[in-house]
Design a protein around this motif. Structure first.
Motif, PDB file in Angstrom:
ATOM      1  N   ARG A 112      36.621  -8.585 -20.853  1.00  0.00           N
ATOM      2  CA  ARG A 112      35.369  -9.741 -20.916  1.00  0.00           C
ATOM      3  C   ARG A 112      35.292 -10.815 -20.427  1.00  0.00           C
ATOM      4  O   ARG A 112      34.676 -10.937 -19.818  1.00  0.00           O
ATOM      5  CB  ARG A 112      35.153  -9.931 -22.336  1.00  0.00           C
ATOM      6  CG  ARG A 112      34.115 -11.053 -22.895  1.00  0.00           C
ATOM      7  CD  ARG A 112      33.194 -10.532 -24.408  1.00  0.00           C
ATOM      8  NE  ARG A 112      33.760 -11.200 -24.783  1.00  0.00           N
ATOM      9  CZ  ARG A 112      32.998 -12.416 -26.374  1.00  0.00           C
ATOM     10  NH1 ARG A 112      32.097 -12.171 -26.086  1.00  0.00           N
ATOM     11  NH2 ARG A 112      33.904 -13.290 -26.110  1.00  0.00           N
ATOM     12  N   ARG A 152      20.562 -10.541 -30.827  1.00  0.00           N
ATOM     13  CA  ARG A 152      22.013  -9.784 -29.517  1.00  0.00           C
ATOM     14  C   ARG A 152      21.299  -8.954 -28.876  1.00  0.00           C
ATOM     15  O   ARG A 152      22.630  -8.724 -27.519  1.00  0.00           O
ATOM     16  CB  ARG A 152      21.568  -8.474 -30.364  1.00  0.00           C
ATOM     17  CG  ARG A 152      24.088  -8.074 -30.112  1.00  0.00           C
ATOM     18  CD  ARG A 152      24.925  -8.242 -30.672  1.00  0.00           C
ATOM     19  NE  ARG A 152      24.643  -8.932 -32.163  1.00  0.00           N
ATOM     20  CZ  ARG A 152      25.612  -9.882 -33.325  1.00  0.00           C
ATOM     21  NH1 ARG A 152      25.427 -11.161 -32.051  1.00  0.00           N
ATOM     22  NH2 ARG A 152      25.900  -9.361 -33.921  1.00  0.00           N
ATOM     23  N   ARG A 153      20.605  -8.031 -28.719  1.00  0.00           N
ATOM     24  CA  ARG A 153      19.305  -7.296 -27.319  1.00  0.00           C
ATOM     25  C   ARG A 153      19.640  -8.809 -26.053  1.00  0.00           C
ATOM     26  O   ARG A 153      19.754  -8.866 -25.206  1.00  0.00           O
ATOM     27  CB  ARG A 153      17.450  -6.609 -27.414  1.00  0.00           C
ATOM     28  CG  ARG A 153      17.689  -6.213 -25.752  1.00  0.00           C
ATOM     29  CD  ARG A 153      16.145  -5.137 -26.340  1.00  0.00           C
ATOM     30  NE  ARG A 153      15.873  -4.742 -25.479  1.00  0.00           N
ATOM     31  CZ  ARG A 153      14.771  -5.122 -24.381  1.00  0.00           C
ATOM     32  NH1 ARG A 153      14.303  -6.881 -24.928  1.00  0.00           N
ATOM     33  NH2 ARG A 153      14.429  -5.352 -23.112  1.00  0.00           N
ATOM     34  N   THR A 156      22.230 -10.021 -24.854  1.00  0.00           N
ATOM     35  CA  THR A 156      23.278  -8.930 -23.469  1.00  0.00           C
ATOM     36  C   THR A 156      22.424  -9.065 -22.765  1.00  0.00           C
ATOM     37  O   THR A 156      22.825  -9.076 -21.633  1.00  0.00           O
ATOM     38  CB  THR A 156      23.255  -7.646 -24.604  1.00  0.00           C
ATOM     39  OG1 THR A 156      23.696  -7.068 -25.476  1.00  0.00           O
ATOM     40  CG2 THR A 156      23.985  -6.762 -23.667  1.00  0.00           C
ATOM     41  N   HIS A 159      23.731 -11.957 -20.543  1.00  0.00           N
ATOM     42  CA  HIS A 159      25.021 -12.305 -19.669  1.00  0.00           C
ATOM     43  C   HIS A 159      25.310 -10.668 -18.399  1.00  0.00           C
ATOM     44  O   HIS A 159      25.740 -10.909 -18.022  1.00  0.00           O
ATOM     45  CB  HIS A 159      25.842 -11.267 -20.745  1.00  0.00           C
ATOM     46  CG  HIS A 159      26.347 -12.891 -22.085  1.00  0.00           C
ATOM     47  ND1 HIS A 159      27.631 -13.175 -21.316  1.00  0.00           N
ATOM     48  CD2 HIS A 159      25.555 -13.325 -22.918  1.00  0.00           C
ATOM     49  CE1 HIS A 159      27.901 -14.578 -22.189  1.00  0.00           C
ATOM     50  NE2 HIS A 159      26.450 -14.130 -23.282  1.00  0.00           N
ATOM     51  N   ARG A 179      30.689  -4.881 -22.519  1.00  0.00           N
ATOM     52  CA  ARG A 179      29.115  -5.846 -23.831  1.00  0.00           C
ATOM     53  C   ARG A 179      29.932  -4.764 -24.937  1.00  0.00           C
ATOM     54  O   ARG A 179      29.309  -5.238 -25.347  1.00  0.00           O
ATOM     55  CB  ARG A 179      28.538  -5.649 -23.255  1.00  0.00           C
ATOM     56  CG  ARG A 179      27.817  -6.664 -23.539  1.00  0.00           C
ATOM     57  CD  ARG A 179      28.250  -8.519 -24.657  1.00  0.00           C
ATOM     58  NE  ARG A 179      26.937  -8.599 -24.696  1.00  0.00           N
ATOM     59  CZ  ARG A 179      26.569 -10.168 -25.169  1.00  0.00           C
ATOM     60  NH1 ARG A 179      27.936 -10.805 -24.621  1.00  0.00           N
ATOM     61  NH2 ARG A 179      25.912 -10.537 -25.966  1.00  0.00           N
ATOM     62  N   ASN A 183      29.524  -5.651 -28.817  1.00  0.00           N
ATOM     63  CA  ASN A 183      28.431  -5.188 -29.305  1.00  0.00           C
ATOM     64  C   ASN A 183      28.314  -4.205 -31.398  1.00  0.00           C
ATOM     65  O   ASN A 183      28.005  -5.044 -31.614  1.00  0.00           O
ATOM     66  CB  ASN A 183      27.617  -5.055 -29.004  1.00  0.00           C
ATOM     67  CG  ASN A 183      26.684  -5.380 -27.765  1.00  0.00           C
ATOM     68  OD1 ASN A 183      26.808  -7.033 -28.653  1.00  0.00           O
ATOM     69  ND2 ASN A 183      25.868  -5.445 -27.069  1.00  0.00           N
TER      70      ASN A 183
END
Length: 238
Positions: A112, A152-153, A156, A159, A179, A183
């Motif tokens: 990552r 979180r969505r 994400t 990124h 990812r 997650n």
């Protein structure tokens, strides 16, 4: 456990944390203290003043970290003559059984860092079209205003947008796969509201550095950002 190994464990968990992600590192260190049994269920933590000195952070940071873990059921705060901060008894049950092997964490989180730092540097080095610049800022704003349930969505998507704007098609697939694994781990413990505030501030720094074409600053900002969630992942899962 004999006294000598116990002293080694104490030195390991009660050591200064990094300045850039002091809150996340303090939360992670407290979780390690609990998970290792250095302070058992029902037992009290050192005072906020002592923890601040040992971790090399402010008492406000210690207080915020304790509040996060009290909100998620790991710690209990009591007032009065026999008050203090105590490890919950019983502790909350983890959302996922067992732990994640350190080798697996190292592999996924190491990849990552390479993928996302490289993407941030690549995007900052490009002449982005106005619509691409607008999309990146829109993704940042969406994350900064997202509800806890949608955070979180939104995080994400921000990124992955950075990965997409790097202009390297195969990078997006690698970043998305990586990812997804991260997650899945993040979803095993609660979102920490004050960590979200810190992440949003870091997102702003990342996006502004990219839009200013400052590749070194963009890379440094995203690595600092990733280090915060990495500390939490290692604290809760490793």
């Amino acid at each position: 456990m004999t006294d000598a190994p116990l002293r080694e464990v104490h030195r390991a968990v009660y050591r200064p944390v990094r300045e850039g992600n002091a809150l996340e590192d303090t939360v992670a260190r407290l979780v390690q203290t609990i998970r290792l049994g250095v302070v058992g269920p029902g037992e009290s933590l050192p005072s906020e003043r002592e923890l601040a000195t040992m971790y090399g952070v402010s008492r406000d940071t210690v207080r915020e970290a304790i509040r996060e873990l009290a909100d998620t059921g790991y710690l209990v705060r009591r007032r009065g003559r026999y008050g203090g901060t105590f490890v919950a008894n019983p502790l909350p049950r983890p959302a996922a059984p067992g732990t994640v092997p350190v080798e697996e964490l190292d592999d996924v989180l190491g990849l990552r860092r390479v993928l996302e730092a490289g993407a941030a540097r690549a995007v900052a080095g490009r002449a982005l079209a106005p619509e691409a610049r607008a999309e990146l800022w829109t993704r940042y704003e969406a994350a900064s205003t997202a509800s806890e349930g949608d955070y979180r969505r939104a995080d994400t998507l921000l990124h992955l947008t950075i990965a997409e704007l790097a202009g390297i098609p195969s990078l997006v697939a690698l970043a998305a796969e990586n990812r997804a694994r991260v997650n899945a781990w993040l979803d095993t413990f609660p979102l920490l509201p004050r960590n979200i505030e810190h992440s949003n501030a870091q997102h702003e720094g990342i996006v502004k550095a990219i839009l200013a074409g400052r590749a070194d600053a963009a890379e440094a900002a995203i690595l600092e950002h990733l280090a915060g969630s990495e500390a939490l992942l290692r604290g809760f899962l490793a």
